[in-house]
Design a protein around this motif. Structure first.
Motif: not given
Length: 287
Positions: A43-50, A57-58, A105-106
């Motif tokens: 998959a190609l695109g834009y996203g964020v994992k908070s 940082k996210d 997360y770490f």
């Protein structure tokens, strides 16, 4: 064993969830893996994992590959290795392993984040700076949270109202000796080229898991190591995935996940958020 959903739940590695069962037959119009063959996609695109940790940082998402194989009994799916004990018309029972989502997360390079493209550098945390008028003392650099692998049993239950997944997993490497329980409901709907998936989930974390990842060690803060006491708790959340099939290989996709952290996790002084989210908008290709 039954074929399993592939591109429909391409973000399984991102969301740390196992794939759900599909129909027995596979062709260009279905979203499943043929038994005995590899399934590769990207998959190609834009996203964020908070990232709810203070001063972390996210995590950006640009490229997300998926690698899966399902044999008659054994299967591998984005790092999760499993074995089917029994398969009936209405349910399936598996032995399964997988990565813990909490350590991700770490560390940016944690296996739970390995499919998330972006900076190759690990996330860094500076000591939490506070002004002198604040009453609570700061927390210094964090000690290492070691890698571990979870293993246990999972069951899928199928009916006309959707698919239920119930799992109970234990720390296999004796890092924290904790247990994690997972309950998830998924409903799939499709019409011509459009496919939608709705899901709701509950994730139980034992006291050992919460304390190991979100507790404060004496070297990090003597004050908070005494004043924050971890307990077991339930995370809860929802997921949504929409896909539009352009060709047998290409599809547009949008997926999102929202998580509400258990009160005992949200109360940790390491966090500055009581919830988290992840999303990706882009296109996917199935080889």
């Amino acid at each position: 064993m039954k074929s399993f959903s592939a591109l429909a739940l391409l973000l399984g590695s991102l969301f740390s969830q196992a794939v759900m069962a599909a129909e027995n037959t596979c062709d260009d119009t279905t979203d499943c893996i043929r038994q005995g063959s590899w399934d590769l996609g990207i998959a190609l695109g834009y996203g964020v994992k908070s990232n709810p940790l203070k001063d972390y940082k996210d995590i950006p998402i640009y490229v997300l590959p998926t690698v899966a194989y399902y044999g008659e009994k054994w299967f591998f799916d984005n790092g999760a290795l499993g074995y089917t004990l029994t398969e009936q018309e209405r349910f399936t029972l598996n032995l399964v392993t997988g990565f813990s989502s909490d350590r991700a997360y770490f560390y940016r390079w944690d296996p739970s984040n390995i499919f998330l493209a972006g900076s190759s550098q690990a996330l860094q945390q500076a000591p939490i700076a506070r002004t002198t008028w604040e009453l609570t003392p700061p927390i210094g650099p964090l000690e290492e949270r070691s890698f571990t692998y979870l293993g246990g049993m999972e069951a899928y239950i199928y009916n006309r109202f959707g698919t239920w997944r119930v799992a109970l997993l234990h720390d296999l490497f004796d890092v924290h000796n904790g247990m994690e329980g997972q309950i998830k409901w998924n409903y799939h709907w499709s019409h011509q080229e459009l496919s939608l998936d709705f899901a709701a989930f509950l994730d139980w974390k034992s006291q050992e898991i919460v304390d190991y990842y979100y507790g404060v060690r004496p070297s990090e803060s003597a004050y908070w190591s005494l004043n924050y006491q971890a307990e077991s708790g339930w995370n809860s959340g929802v997921e949504f995935t929409a896909r539009y099939h352009m060709t047998p290989e290409w599809e547009l996709l949008m997926t999102a996940r929202y998580t509400r952290f258990a009160d005992t996790i949200a109360d940790s002084p390491l966090l500055d958020e009581d919830d988290g989210y992840a999303y990706l908008i882009g296109a996917a290709y199935r080889f």
